[in-house]
Design a protein around this motif. Sequence first.
Motif, short mmCIF file in Angstrom:
data_model
loop_
_atom_site.label_atom_id
_atom_site.label_comp_id
_atom_site.label_asym_id
_atom_site.label_seq_id
_atom_site.Cartn_x
_atom_site.Cartn_y
_atom_site.Cartn_z
N LYS A 165 11.50 26.18 -31.43
CA LYS A 165 10.90 27.38 -30.85
C LYS A 165 9.98 27.10 -29.67
O LYS A 165 9.46 28.03 -29.05
N SER A 168 3.11 25.04 -28.78
CA SER A 168 1.94 25.89 -28.56
C SER A 168 0.68 25.06 -28.74
O SER A 168 0.69 24.04 -29.45
N SER A 169 -0.37 25.48 -28.09
CA SER A 169 -1.67 24.81 -28.23
C SER A 169 -2.71 25.87 -28.54
O SER A 169 -2.82 26.87 -27.83
N GLN A 170 -3.45 25.65 -29.59
CA GLN A 170 -4.45 26.63 -30.00
C GLN A 170 -5.79 25.95 -30.22
O GLN A 170 -5.87 24.88 -30.82
N ARG A 210 -7.36 26.52 -19.29
CA ARG A 210 -6.05 27.13 -19.46
C ARG A 210 -5.04 26.51 -18.50
O ARG A 210 -3.89 26.25 -18.86
N THR A 214 -1.96 24.30 -20.01
CA THR A 214 -0.61 24.77 -19.66
C THR A 214 0.21 23.64 -19.06
O THR A 214 1.38 23.44 -19.41
N VAL A 217 0.86 20.73 -21.85
CA VAL A 217 1.77 21.18 -22.91
C VAL A 217 3.20 21.27 -22.37
O VAL A 217 4.16 20.85 -23.03
N ASN A 218 3.34 21.80 -21.16
CA ASN A 218 4.67 21.84 -20.53
C ASN A 218 5.21 20.45 -20.28
O ASN A 218 6.41 20.19 -20.42
N TYR A 221 6.43 19.07 -23.52
CA TYR A 221 7.64 19.80 -23.92
C TYR A 221 8.86 19.30 -23.15
O TYR A 221 9.95 19.15 -23.72
N ASN A 244 13.65 29.52 -26.40
CA ASN A 244 13.00 30.74 -25.90
C ASN A 244 13.47 32.00 -26.60
O ASN A 244 12.71 32.97 -26.76
N ILE A 585 -2.26 20.43 -30.37
CA ILE A 585 -0.95 20.91 -29.95
C ILE A 585 -0.07 21.05 -31.18
O ILE A 585 0.04 20.13 -31.99
N ASN A 586 0.55 22.20 -31.32
CA ASN A 586 1.39 22.48 -32.47
C ASN A 586 2.87 22.33 -32.10
O ASN A 586 3.38 23.09 -31.28
#
Length: 588
Positions: A165, A168-170, A210, A214, A217-218, A221, A244, A585-586
């Motif tokens: 999926k 994500s990072s929270q 942010r 971003t 994380v990209n 990925y 996506n 990072i999840n």
Amino acid sequence: MKEFFKYVFATVVGIIISSVVLFVLFFVVIVGFLASLGTEKVKTVKANSVLVLNLDQPITERTKDNSLSGLPFVGDGERTIGFADVIRALKKAKTDDNIDAVYINVSSPNAGMASMLEVRNAIIDFKESEKPVIAYSEVYTQGAYYLASVANKVYLNPQGSLEFKGFSSQITFIKGALEKLGIEAQIIRVGNYKSAVEPLINDKMSDYNRQQVTAYVNGLYQTYLSGIAESRKISVDSLSDIANNYKIRLADDAVKYKMVDALKYKDEVITELKAITSKGKKEDISTISINDYIRNLTTSNITSDKRIAIIYANGDIVDGEGSADQIGSERISRAIRKARLDDKVKAIVLRVNSGGGSALASEVIWREVELSKKVKPVISSFGDVAASGGYYIGCAADSIFVQPNTLTGSIGVFGVIPNFQNLLNNKLGITFDGVKTGEYADIMSTNRPMTAGERFIIQNGVNHVYDTFITRVANGRKKTKAQVDSIGGGHVWVGTDAVKIGLADRLAGFKEAIAAAAKKAKISDYKLVEYPEKTDPLKELIQNAKDNVSTYYAKKEFGDNYMLYQQMKKAVQMNGIQTKIDYDINIR
């Protein structure tokens, strides 16, 4: 009466002596029992065996001795395995005539992205032997699939699931919780991107943070997708579309989109493994776990007295000795110094996996790396994260090797001085009064807010540490301070970008770092020696008894909220000048 007292005295002495003897015997029995727990039998590798890679266990920097983990208050009995040992085992299995195949058993790995890449690359190298690699699971998380996707055959239970999926990072912000407790986090920092303090003072991400989150994380990925694309022969664009639109919803979807080769039950996979290992239908498969296989590996039979020292620097950077899970300035600098002064050690590989910590402790370790580089080659190998203080301690090396999904940089500094006045005065009814000989005699006090003069002094101190930091990086990377400052400011980079901007030299793993160290030292035959020496498990148990008990009860009390408890505990304990990164990072 004299005889009475004589007998009473003799009885008391006898009881005391007996008690001492019994205590000594009891202690000897306990020590013997604990020692027996630490003695693990080596298992024989039978012909036509399958090497089982259980990759759900924590993949750490070094394999820990968990022989005492079954005792009360000592861990949860879970095994761990060092990624370097996995590499070593797979290299041996590649030429081991008794190993016919590798079976990957993974559902939800406990490892960082760069560590998983190291293991993944080791499996790819094993496949050159043309021995089959089979992966099977009832459930694949995204991390699990990243590891399993490299297998020759990837199987999924017909009623199982495959999660795909995206990342994500929270970030958990605790400003509101601190305010409710009456605690103010007084922050002084250098660097707009230095986000480790934001959870203490904000309720959402800053624009600077942010932007960088971003970006990295990209970056992580893309490395993830590229690896799967190459292994599964599916384009990155197709994989992005699958994620996506959340197209893998049922097990059949995983086959439809070629993420797995087939849906099979465990018995069907066992039948296939029996065919590979030439076993009859009623015969059991000979298997050996990766943990047991590692214990079978003998030490190097190289007779050369030349050595390459591996210095493991893993965890938060702290002043003093630290623990096995921390980078204590005394313990790690002593290890580097020992390797530097040993004439048999011809080169050093500094393996860093750290988000940083104490600025002073980082400087102490940096000094030893700088001194070592003057007398022998030093190569820094960065793991999942080598940022802020983690980058500080490695920047003086001759070369820096990173994985494309290593998080690094974060060249910035901050200070945290908690103010407990509201908590103590208004909530607990505690007040303070006293005298002092000068205006700044109680600077850094935590029972009142800082004055403007104190803030000015501390800001200058933080600025000085930052200037020292970028000077160390500039000298190590052969750049100007202005150049380092332009890519510093607390900015976090993925390994791919770090190489582009000159914070690292090569995209390469741990194995390549060792080879580069040997090449620079002009040696071909050498032994690997590891520092610092592992702590005896019994000694560590005694030293950490108090912490083990408190952690045990904290986990039991807070349950799933234990991580939040830890974060708040760190926030109120954090004091002084720090070079530290904070990230989450999840990929599950």
